[in-house]
Design a protein around this motif. Sequence first.
Motif, PDB file in Angstrom:
ATOM      1  N   LEU A   1       0.861  -1.181   0.000  1.00 33.79           N
ATOM      2  CA  LEU A   1       0.000   0.000   0.000  1.00 33.79           C
ATOM      3  C   LEU A   1       0.900   1.235   0.000  1.00 33.79           C
ATOM      4  CD1 LEU A   1      -3.056   0.907   0.322  1.00 33.79           C
ATOM      5  CD2 LEU A   1      -2.522   1.187   2.742  1.00 33.79           C
ATOM      6  N   VAL A   2       0.902   1.993  -1.092  1.00 32.99           N
ATOM      7  CA  VAL A   2       1.683   3.227  -1.145  1.00 32.99           C
ATOM      8  C   VAL A   2       0.719   4.393  -0.923  1.00 32.99           C
ATOM      9  CG1 VAL A   2       1.525   3.227  -3.684  1.00 32.99           C
ATOM     10  CG2 VAL A   2       3.175   4.710  -2.543  1.00 32.99           C
ATOM     11  N   CYS A   3       0.991   5.186   0.114  1.00 34.33           N
ATOM     12  CA  CYS A   3       0.091   6.264   0.526  1.00 34.33           C
ATOM     13  C   CYS A   3       0.667   7.594   0.046  1.00 34.33           C
ATOM     14  CB  CYS A   3      -0.073   6.275   2.044  1.00 34.33           C
ATOM     15  SG  CYS A   3      -0.608   4.686   2.714  1.00 34.33           S
ATOM     16  N   ILE A   4      -0.072   8.293  -0.802  1.00 34.27           N
ATOM     17  CA  ILE A   4       0.431   9.529  -1.392  1.00 34.27           C
ATOM     18  C   ILE A   4      -0.486  10.690  -1.050  1.00 34.27           C
ATOM     19  CG2 ILE A   4       1.471   8.282  -3.319  1.00 34.27           C
ATOM     20  CD1 ILE A   4      -0.863   9.401  -5.051  1.00 34.27           C
ATOM     21  N   ARG A   5       0.052  11.881  -1.162  1.00 35.78           N
ATOM     22  CA  ARG A   5      -0.738  13.097  -1.101  1.00 35.78           C
ATOM     23  C   ARG A   5      -0.255  14.011  -2.208  1.00 35.78           C
ATOM     24  NH1 ARG A   5       1.502  16.184   4.344  1.00 35.78           N
ATOM     25  NH2 ARG A   5       3.683  16.399   3.693  1.00 35.78           N
TER      26      ARG A   5
ATOM     27  N   SER B   1      -4.921   7.247  -1.465  1.00 36.77           N
ATOM     28  CA  SER B   1      -4.902   8.685  -1.196  1.00 36.77           C
ATOM     29  C   SER B   1      -6.096   9.047  -0.330  1.00 36.77           C
ATOM     30  CB  SER B   1      -4.945   9.469  -2.523  1.00 36.77           C
ATOM     31  OG  SER B   1      -5.077  10.846  -2.283  1.00 36.77           O
ATOM     32  N   VAL B   2      -5.871   9.900   0.662  1.00 39.54           N
ATOM     33  CA  VAL B   2      -6.929  10.362   1.558  1.00 39.54           C
ATOM     34  C   VAL B   2      -7.075  11.863   1.397  1.00 39.54           C
ATOM     35  CG1 VAL B   2      -7.762  10.511   3.930  1.00 39.54           C
ATOM     36  CG2 VAL B   2      -6.429   8.528   3.210  1.00 39.54           C
TER      37      VAL B   2
ATOM     38  N   LEU C   1       5.283   5.002   3.030  1.00 43.72           N
ATOM     39  CA  LEU C   1       4.893   6.360   3.408  1.00 43.72           C
ATOM     40  C   LEU C   1       6.015   7.324   3.056  1.00 43.72           C
ATOM     41  CD1 LEU C   1       3.677   5.408   6.991  1.00 43.72           C
ATOM     42  CD2 LEU C   1       2.164   5.935   5.076  1.00 43.72           C
ATOM     43  N   GLY C   2       5.648   8.571   2.844  1.00 41.65           N
ATOM     44  CA  GLY C   2       6.650   9.593   2.598  1.00 41.65           C
ATOM     45  C   GLY C   2       7.342   9.991   3.895  1.00 41.65           C
ATOM     46  N   LYS C   3       8.653  10.130   3.851  1.00 39.76           N
ATOM     47  CA  LYS C   3       9.415  10.510   5.037  1.00 39.76           C
ATOM     48  C   LYS C   3       9.169  11.981   5.342  1.00 39.76           C
ATOM     49  CE  LYS C   3      14.151  10.227   6.816  1.00 39.76           C
ATOM     50  NZ  LYS C   3      15.553   9.899   6.439  1.00 39.76           N
ATOM     51  N   PRO C   4       8.688  12.304   6.557  1.00 39.42           N
ATOM     52  CA  PRO C   4       8.380  13.711   6.866  1.00 39.42           C
ATOM     53  C   PRO C   4       9.638  14.547   7.016  1.00 39.42           C
ATOM     54  CG  PRO C   4       8.040  12.336   8.797  1.00 39.42           C
ATOM     55  CD  PRO C   4       8.350  11.403   7.673  1.00 39.42           C
ATOM     56  N   HIS C   5       9.535  15.839   6.648  1.00 41.95           N
ATOM     57  CA  HIS C   5      10.653  16.769   6.742  1.00 41.95           C
ATOM     58  C   HIS C   5      10.165  18.089   7.325  1.00 41.95           C
ATOM     59  CE1 HIS C   5      13.683  14.459   4.515  1.00 41.95           C
ATOM     60  NE2 HIS C   5      12.675  14.026   3.771  1.00 41.95           N
ATOM     61  N   GLY C   6      11.103  18.881   7.800  1.00 40.31           N
ATOM     62  CA  GLY C   6      10.778  20.214   8.286  1.00 40.31           C
ATOM     63  C   GLY C   6       9.734  20.171   9.389  1.00 40.31           C
ATOM     64  N   LEU C   7       8.820  21.144   9.360  1.00 41.07           N
ATOM     65  CA  LEU C   7       7.764  21.205  10.366  1.00 41.07           C
ATOM     66  C   LEU C   7       6.732  20.108  10.179  1.00 41.07           C
ATOM     67  CD1 LEU C   7       7.195  25.053  10.652  1.00 41.07           C
ATOM     68  CD2 LEU C   7       8.468  23.560  12.176  1.00 41.07           C
ATOM     69  N   ASP C   8       6.795  19.429   9.015  1.00 42.72           N
ATOM     70  CA  ASP C   8       5.858  18.332   8.791  1.00 42.72           C
ATOM     71  C   ASP C   8       6.092  17.185   9.771  1.00 42.72           C
ATOM     72  OD1 ASP C   8       3.736  17.150   7.419  1.00 42.72           O
ATOM     73  OD2 ASP C   8       5.076  16.010   6.130  1.00 42.72           O
TER      74      ASP C   8
END
Length: 645
Positions: A262-266, A293-294, A350-357
Motif C-alpha cells: 500500500l503506497v500512501c500519497i498526497r 490517497s486520503v 509512506l513519505g518521510k516527513p521533513h521540516g515542520l511536517d
Amino acid sequence: MEPDRYEEEGRPRAEDLLFIARRDEKKAKEGRLTVYLGYAAGVGKTYSMLQDALQRQREGKDVVIGYIETHDRPDTNALVDSFEIIPTVSIKHQNLSLRELDIDAVIRRHPQIVLVDELAHTNAPGSRHVKRYQDVEELLQAGISVYTTVNIQHIESQNDAVAQIIGIRVSEIVPDTFFSDADEIRLIDVTPEELNIRLRAGKVYIKDMAEAAVQRFFRTGNLLALRQLALRYMAESTNKRMIGYMRTRAIPGPWPTTERLLVCIRSGPTAEHMIRAAYRLATRFDADLIVFSVDIDDDRALSSQEHAWLNQALETGRRLGGRIVRYRGNDVAEEIIRYARRSNVSMIMLGKPHGLDVIFSPVYRVIRKSHGIDIHLYEPKGNSAYIPLQQQIPLFFTVEYVISFILTIATAGVNLLLREVVGSSNLLIIQLFPVLVSSFFFRRRVALFTAALSILIFDFLFVKPYYTFTIDDVQYFIAFVGYAAIALIISSLATRIRHLLPQIWQSEVEVETTSGLSRGLVEAKTRQEVFEILADQMHNFAPGVFAVLIPGSSGLQIGAGDGVYPLNDKEKAIAQWAYDNGQIAGHGTDNLPAGKGYYIPLKTHRMIFGIMAFAFDKPEEALIPENKEIFETMAFLGALALERL
C-alpha cells in the motif's frame, strides 16, 4: 497454513494454466516482441539488432526496417544496406519536417519482422500515437514481430534512480507493463572503459561532440551506476520469467506468499516519483500494488497545480498496474490503518516527513499502530522540491478564521448589551453560539480557535472581576473546559460527516452504476437492450453526450444513446481505430488524443462488439483515474453480456 493441494500432487495450479492458455491464445494472433536493452548510447543496441535481423533474413524470414537511427556510423550503415527500408512519413511541425514511422505502410507490407529503433521516442504532434512504443503495440497486434531498442533510463520504474545518477530527468519513458509482455529482452553490454574508447573514436557521436559528452553524461561513475541498474533490471526480469516457468510445470518452489504493498500519497511534486519507487519495491517482492490517497480538506482547497500532481500520480499508478483507492476522511492515519487491516496489506510505503511536517505528519501514528505490517519510508532522490516555510506552517488568517473571529466578537457585543439583564449562565450559553457554528461548518482547528477566543472574551468581559483573566469561581473553569470538549466533539463529528458525504455519494454512483448495470445486463434479451442499458448508465458521471457505437455497413454508427453525439469524420476515425485495435483512444489518452470523445472498446477475450463513446462537457474533471476504471469495468461487463447473447 495447509500446503496447496496442487503442489502436493505435483501438478500446476489451475490459475497458472489458465493464464498460460490465455497468453498463448493472445500470442498466437500477435507478433513477437524482442527488446534490445542497453545502459547508454553506443553500447551496440542498434548494431546487435541489425546483426540478429540479418541472421533471421538468411534463415528465410521476411525482414524490413521501419525506422532506424544509424548516427552515420559506418559499420551500422553497412548493415542497413542489407535490408528493405519502409519509407518514413514526414510530418510538418513549427517549420520543421519530422521523420516518423509509417505504421500503415508497414501493416500493408506486412513483413514477418520489422525493425523499429528508438522505442522511447515521442512522436511528432498530429501523429496517431503520442509515443513510438504505442506504434509498436499496434504492429504487434497486426501480427508483425518487432525488434526494437531502448536504454535503461527510458524505463518508467527506473526514471527516478536515473535522474539521481545523471542529474537530468529523462522525459521520454516507456511503462514497465510494455516490457512485461516482451517475448525476449536482450541485454547489450560493454564495459564503461570500452564505451569511452568508442566515444573518443567517434563511433557514438560525431567527434566534435565527444569531449563534451564525456564531461557530462559519459563520466565513468555515471556509466557504472547505469550499467548496474540495467544488470539489476535484467536479473529481476529473468527471475520473474523463471518463476513463471517453474510454476506452470509444478517444479518445487519455495514460492513467495502473496504480498500487498500500500503506497500512501498526497498531492505534491514527488507523488509520482513515490509511486514509481513503490512499483520497483512491489516488483522486487512480487507484490500487488495499491495506490492510496486520503482527501482531508475540501477539494476546492487544492490548487490547480496540486490537482494536476495528484491526478498525474494516480494515472501513473494506474498505468503501472496498481489499484487506485481514494478516500475522504478526517484522520489520515486511521484511514490508512483501517484500509490496510481490511485489505490484508503486508507492506505500507509512506513519505518521510521533513521540516515542520515532522510535527503534524501522521506517519508516526501509522508506524505505532501497524503491528504485523512492514513500513517503508520513501525519501525523494536527488534535489527534492523545496517546500517554503509559510506552506509548512498552518495558515491562521484564512476566511474561516476571519468569519469565526467576527462572529465571536459580534456575539460578545450582543452579550454586553444583555449583561445587566441576563444572568451570566445564560450569557455563557449565548457565547457558545459561534463555537457551535464554527464546529459544524469549519475545520477542527478553526473550532478550537473559536472556543479558545470565546473563553478568553467571556472571562474578560463577563466573569468577575471584570476586564481581567482571573477566574474566582471554579464553576466557570469547568464550563470553559466543557467549551473546548463540545467544540472538539462537534467539530470531529461535523468534519467526518462533511468528508464522508461526498465519498458516500461517489460510492452510491459507483455501486448504482455497477449493480444497476449488472442487473440490467442479466435481464437483457437482445444486444440492442444491452446497448441501451450501457448508454443509459453512461449519463451518471458528468454532463455531456454519450453513445454506444456499433459496426455497420458504412463503419461505426450510433446504436444507442444520444443521437446528437458529435460523430464527425475525425471522431469516427478515432472510434474506428479504437474498434480495430481494441484499445482505448481519444481525449485524455495517448492514442489519437486530439479528439473530443473518449472511446472504450466493448471487448472480451475473444472479440470486440462495439465502442462506448463519451463526450464530456468538462473532460478534465470527468476523466480522472477513478472514473476511467469504472468506465472500463462497465465496458467489460457489457462485452460479457453481449458475448452471452
